[in-house]
Design an enzyme around this catalytic site. Structure first.
Site, PDB file in Angstrom:
ATOM      1  CE1 TYR A 208     -19.234  37.425  45.977  1.00  0.00           C
ATOM      2  CE2 TYR A 208     -17.809  36.905  47.834  1.00  0.00           C
ATOM      3  CZ  TYR A 208     -18.792  36.532  46.926  1.00  0.00           C
ATOM      4  OH  TYR A 208     -19.326  35.280  46.982  1.00  0.00           O
ATOM      5  NE  ARG A 209     -22.640  37.639  47.785  1.00  0.00           N
ATOM      6  CZ  ARG A 209     -22.746  38.263  46.598  1.00  0.00           C
ATOM      7  NH1 ARG A 209     -22.722  39.583  46.520  1.00  0.00           N
ATOM      8  NH2 ARG A 209     -22.914  37.599  45.490  1.00  0.00           N
ATOM      9  CG  ASP A 210     -17.689  44.382  53.292  1.00  0.00           C
ATOM     10  OD1 ASP A 210     -18.517  44.707  54.166  1.00  0.00           O
ATOM     11  OD2 ASP A 210     -16.472  44.567  53.404  1.00  0.00           O
TER      12      ASP A 210
END
Ligand SMILES: Cc1cc2nc3c(=O)[nH]c(=O)nc-3n(C[C@H](O)[C@H](O)[C@H](O)COP(=O)(O)OP(=O)(O)OC[C@H]3O[C@@H](n4cnc5c(N)ncnc54)[C@H](O)[C@@H]3O)c2cc1C
Length: 293
Positions: free
Chosen positions: A169-171
């Site tokens: 998630y966002r990484d």
């Protein structure tokens, strides 16, 4: 020999504000827009040898540059060698400096679906992949990746298949390298239907973002509990709260908007205030997606 003496593409003391969405912050000690992949590799090797820190900047939609600037070399993949899109069957390959919106449009025109739901997320392909950008409703870019070409900070280039990349998630595991280009594997679909869907989502996206001319950012990750960061900030009664020239958007509390007199430190202080207030009220620790250099 200094970097700017050794490389024609390097300049000293370059104000980074114009390279970031918020138009804030100080200067890059060195700033380079390499013309070719070979020039980029030589730069990375030189910096590794001299122990010079290296940063990569896309459109600066998710970066806050401190007021006292950034030490070392900041690289922008803005030249034609790192921009461009080719379509072959269900695959789209693009340079890391290409604006993601252009890639989505090309996919839609070519009758390829899978990324049209991400319309409205600002950034280059490199920035979008590094942070695995996406939305709760429409998934994230990692789902469509087939392979990514990178240069590590020692200047070694490799093509990495999706199975060797971690997207979270966002990484992603790509944030410790320079992304050069990537190939996305998409689904065949009707261009007219895709265009309709993209236009609809574009309108939805724009109604959720702050209106008006002031630059804005979406600095927080949404907590895994399913609530959005914006809802929590709203519940904490922080809409419209200001620190210096930085304020919580009245339209969507997940965004911070900046007035012309804002400095980067105002944004840092506002983020800290929001985190404290939300934690006091909800016991949820908001995590920052914004990269504060
Ligand atoms: C109005 C607004 C709405 C947004 N909405 C969303 C959303 O819905 N979903 C979402 O996920 N994000 C959203 N974002 C965040 C932002 O758009 C993404 O993080 C985007 O990926 C930033 O791309 P960029 O090119 O501007 O990267 P930058 O901001 O320039 O850089 C971000 C990070 O990526 C790294 N990076 C950039 N290029 C490369 C490269 N070639 N190689 C290696 N690393 C690189 C940088 O070093 C930095 O760590 C939004 C931002 C704004 C301002």
């Amino acid at each position: 020999m200094s970097l700017s003496d050794a490389f024609r593409c390097v300049r000293c003391d370059v104000p980074l504000a114009m390279y970031t969405r918020l138009q804030l912050g100080g200067k890059a000690e060195f700033f380079a827009e390499p013309e070719t992949e070979n020039e980029l590799i030589s730069l990375l090797k030189h910096c590794r040898q001299e122990q010079t820190p290296v940063h990569v900047i896309g459109t600066g939609a998710n970066i806050l540059v401190p007021d006292d600037g950034v030490a070392g070399l900041t690289i922008a993949l803005s030249r034609p060698a790192f921009n461009g899109i080719t379509v072959a069957g269900q695959r789209i390959t693009a340079g890391a400096g290409t604006k993601f919106g252009q890639i989505i449009t090309q996919a839609v025109v070519s009758g390829l679906g899978g990324i049209e739901g991400l319309i409205g997320i600002p950034g280059t392909l490199g920035g979008i992949l590094a942070g695995n950008s996406g939305t709760n409703a429409n998934g994230d870019v990692g789902q469509c990746v087939e392979s990514v070409r990178i240069a590590d900070f020692a200047g070694n280039v490799s093509d990495i298949p999706k199975r060797d990349i971690t997207f979270a998630y966002r990484d992603s595991s790509l944030d410790s390298a320079v992304i050069l280009s990537a190939t996305l594997l998409l689904d065949k679909d009707d261009p007219a239907e895709l265009a309709k869907r993209m236009q609809k989502l574009w309108i939805v996206c724009k109604t959720q973002q702050p209106a008006g001319e002031l630059p804005s950012i979406y600095p927080f990750k949404n907590p895994t509990s399913g609530t959005s960061a914006g809802d929590l900030i709203d519940q904490a009664g922080l809409k419209g709260t200001k620190v210096g020239g930085a304020g919580v958007s009245e339209r969507n509390a997940g965004f911070i908007v900046v007035e012309p007199e804002c400095i980067a430190n105002d944004v840092v202080r506002l983020i800290s205030l929001i985190k404290d207030e939300v934690a006091n009220l909800t016991e949820i620790e908001l995590e920052t997606a914004l990269q504060i250099w």
